[in-house]
Design an enzyme around this catalytic site. Structure first.
Site, PDB file in Angstrom:
ATOM      1  N   GLU A 104       0.814  -1.290  -0.144  1.00  0.00           N
ATOM      2  CA  GLU A 104       0.053   0.027  -0.043  1.00  0.00           C
ATOM      3  C   GLU A 104       0.852   1.426  -0.035  1.00  0.00           C
ATOM      4  OE1 GLU A 104      -1.670   0.864   3.829  1.00  0.00           O
ATOM      5  OE2 GLU A 104      -3.414   1.781   3.218  1.00  0.00           O
TER       6      GLU A 104
ATOM      7  N   LYS B 149      -9.283   2.053  -1.951  1.00  0.00           N
ATOM      8  CA  LYS B 149      -9.644   1.496  -0.646  1.00  0.00           C
ATOM      9  C   LYS B 149     -11.002   1.699  -0.023  1.00  0.00           C
ATOM     10  CE  LYS B 149      -7.155   1.196   3.862  1.00  0.00           C
ATOM     11  NZ  LYS B 149      -5.832   1.692   4.342  1.00  0.00           N
TER      12      LYS B 149
ATOM     13  N   CYS C 185      -4.862  -3.091   2.691  1.00  0.00           N
ATOM     14  CA  CYS C 185      -4.560  -2.930   4.184  1.00  0.00           C
ATOM     15  C   CYS C 185      -5.687  -3.172   4.944  1.00  0.00           C
ATOM     16  CB  CYS C 185      -3.786  -1.581   4.594  1.00  0.00           C
ATOM     17  SG  CYS C 185      -3.220  -1.715   5.984  1.00  0.00           S
TER      18      CYS C 185
HETATM   19  N1  CDV Z   1      -3.032   1.312   6.548  1.00  0.00           N
HETATM   20  C1  CDV Z   1      -3.873   0.673   7.417  1.00  0.00           C
HETATM   21  O1  CDV Z   1      -4.941   0.534   6.783  1.00  0.00           O
HETATM   22  N2  CDV Z   1      -3.471   0.282   8.569  1.00  0.00           N
HETATM   23  C2  CDV Z   1      -4.518  -0.474   9.567  1.00  0.00           C
HETATM   24  C3  CDV Z   1      -4.066   0.005  10.975  1.00  0.00           C
HETATM   25  C4  CDV Z   1      -4.667   1.354  11.180  1.00  0.00           C
HETATM   26  C5  CDV Z   1      -4.614  -1.128  11.999  1.00  0.00           C
HETATM   27  C6  CDV Z   1      -4.515  -1.856   9.232  1.00  0.00           C
HETATM   28  O2  CDV Z   1      -5.606  -2.398   9.355  1.00  0.00           O
HETATM   29  O3  CDV Z   1      -3.587  -2.285   9.283  1.00  0.00           O
END
Ligand code: CDV
Length: 308
Positions: free
Chosen positions: A46, A123, A168
Site C-alpha cells: 500500500e 480502498k 490494508c
Molecule cells: N493502513 C492501514 O489500513 N492500517 C491499518 C491500521 C490502522 C490498523 C490496518 O488495518 O493495518
C-alpha cells in the site's frame, strides 16, 4: 495446472525525505530479483511510493497533495512501468491518487505483462480518524486525507486467472473477500502499512498485530478458497515502526511463504489457480450452500445493535 509465479515484494521503510525516484530505484531492484526468480506477477505494498504519510497531521491541502500522484504512471514512476514491461511481469502497485476533479483515494492498480493498467481499486475500509488526537502515540489520518473508495470490489481476468485487489485495513473485513469470492476470485492481492502498536491500546503490540495479519489473510483465503497475497511496507519510518510479515496463503488457508525481515525482500511462490477449485466445488460451493435469505442484515445494517 494454471500456475502463476507470484512475487510478494515487501518493502522496508521509506523515510519522509526519500524521493519518489529513490523509491522507484528500490522497486526496480525488487522487480529484477523477481524476474531472476521467474515471477509473472509482482505485488508491492500500500502507498508504495512514499512514507506512510497519514501518520502526520497536516492542515495545508497543498502540502497534503504533494503525497499524491495526479497521473499513473507519471514521470517518476515510468521507469518502473518500463522495466516491468521489459520483463513481462504484471504488477499490483499501491499509491495515493488525486483525480483530475480533485478526489483523493488510497488506490492500487493492476497491470498486465505489458504494463498496461487493466484494473483499479480504491480502498473501501479507511481506518483511523480525521482530526488530530493528542492521546495517540501516532496519528492515523486516513479518514482526513482519503475518501472511501467508489469502485466496489471488482475482479479482473489477468494471467489466465481471476484476480481481485484490496488494501490494508480491507483485509480484516470478511465482506472484502466474500464480495470477490462471489465473482469466483482465485487470487486476492493486498498491500499494507500496519503500525506495530495500537496507539490506543498498549497491550496490542507487534506479535498480536502479526497474528491478526495472518488470521485475516488465512481466513479470507480458506473461506473463499482462493490464494491471498499480503505485502507489507515494514520497518521504522522516521521513528514509527510498521510490521513486516508479508505472506502468501494457499486456498486451504495455509501460509506457504512469509517474509523473514523488515526490509526489501522478495518471496516468489508458484501458485496453482486450479488449487482453488476443490474448495469452491465442495465445502465453499456458494451456489449450493449459502442461505442469502438469512444474510439481510449484512447489507441493511452498518453498526451492531444489541437486542432489547
Ligand atoms: N493502513 C492501514 O489500513 N492500517 C491499518 C491500521 C490502522 C490498523 C490496518 O488495518 O493495518
Amino acid at each position: 495446472m494454471r500456475v502463476i509465479n507470484i512475487a510478494a515484494a515487501q518493502m522496508g521503510p521509506i523515510q519522509r525525505a526519500d524521493s519518489r525516484a529513490a523509491v522507484v530505484m528500490r522497486m526496480i531492484a525488487l522487480l529484477d530479483e523477481a524476474k531472476r526468480k521467474g515471477a509473472d506477477l509482482i505485488i508491492y505494498p500500500e502507498l508504495a511510493l512514499t512514507t506512510f504519510f497519514p501518520r502526520w497531521y497536516m492542515e495545508d491541502q497543498a502540502e497534503v497533495d504533494t503525497w499524491f500522484e495526479k497521473t499513473m504512471p507519471n514521470e517518476a514512476v515510468q521507469p518502473l512501468f518500463d522495466r516491468a514491461a521489459q520483463h513481462g511481469i504484471a504488477m499490483y502497485l499501491g499509491y495515493a491518487e488525486l483525480t483530475p476533479d480533485g478526489h483523493h483515494y488510497n488506490t492500487a492498480v493492476l497491470t498486465d505483462r505489458n504494463s498496461t493498467i487493466i484494473g483499479k481499486y480504491r480502498k473501501v475500509h479507511l481506518p483511523g480518524h480525521d482530526e488530530f488526537e493528542p492521546a495517540r502515540s501516532h496519528q492515523h489520518l486516513e479518514k482526513r486525507y482519503f475518501e472511501p473508495g467508489d469502485l466496489g470490489f471488482p475482479v479482473w481476468r489477468n494471467l489466465g486467472g481471476i484476480i481481485g485487489m484490496a488494501i490494508c485495513n480491507d483485509r480484516r473485513w470478511p465482506e472484502t473477500y466474500r464480495v470477490m469470492g462471489l465473482q469466483d476470485v482465485e487470487l486476492v492481492l493486498i498491500g499494507y502499512n500496519t503500525p506495530s502498536v495500537n496507539s490506543l491500546k498498549s497491550a496490542e503490540g507487534l506479535q498480536q498485530r502479526l497474528l491478526h495479519n495472518r488470521l485475516s489473510a488465512q481466513a479470507g483465503a480458506y473461506q473463499n478458497s482462493c490464494w491471498v497475497v499480503a505485502v507489507a511496507k515494514a520497518g521504522v519510518e522516521d521513528g514509527h515502526h510498521l510490521i513486516g510479515g508479508s505472506l502468501i496463503v494457499n486456498p486451504d488457508g495455509e501460509i506457504v511463504a512469509e517474509a523473514a525481515t523488515e526490509g526489501d525482500e522478495v518471496l516468489v511462490v508458484p501458485c496453482d489457480l486450479d488449487a482453488t477449485r476443490f474448495g469452491k466445488q465442495t465445502i465453499f460451493d456458494f451456489a449450493r450452500h449459502r442461505r442469502v435469505e438469512h444474510y439481510g442484515l449484512i447489507t441493511s445494517r452498518t453498526g451492531a445493535v444489541p437486542p432489547d
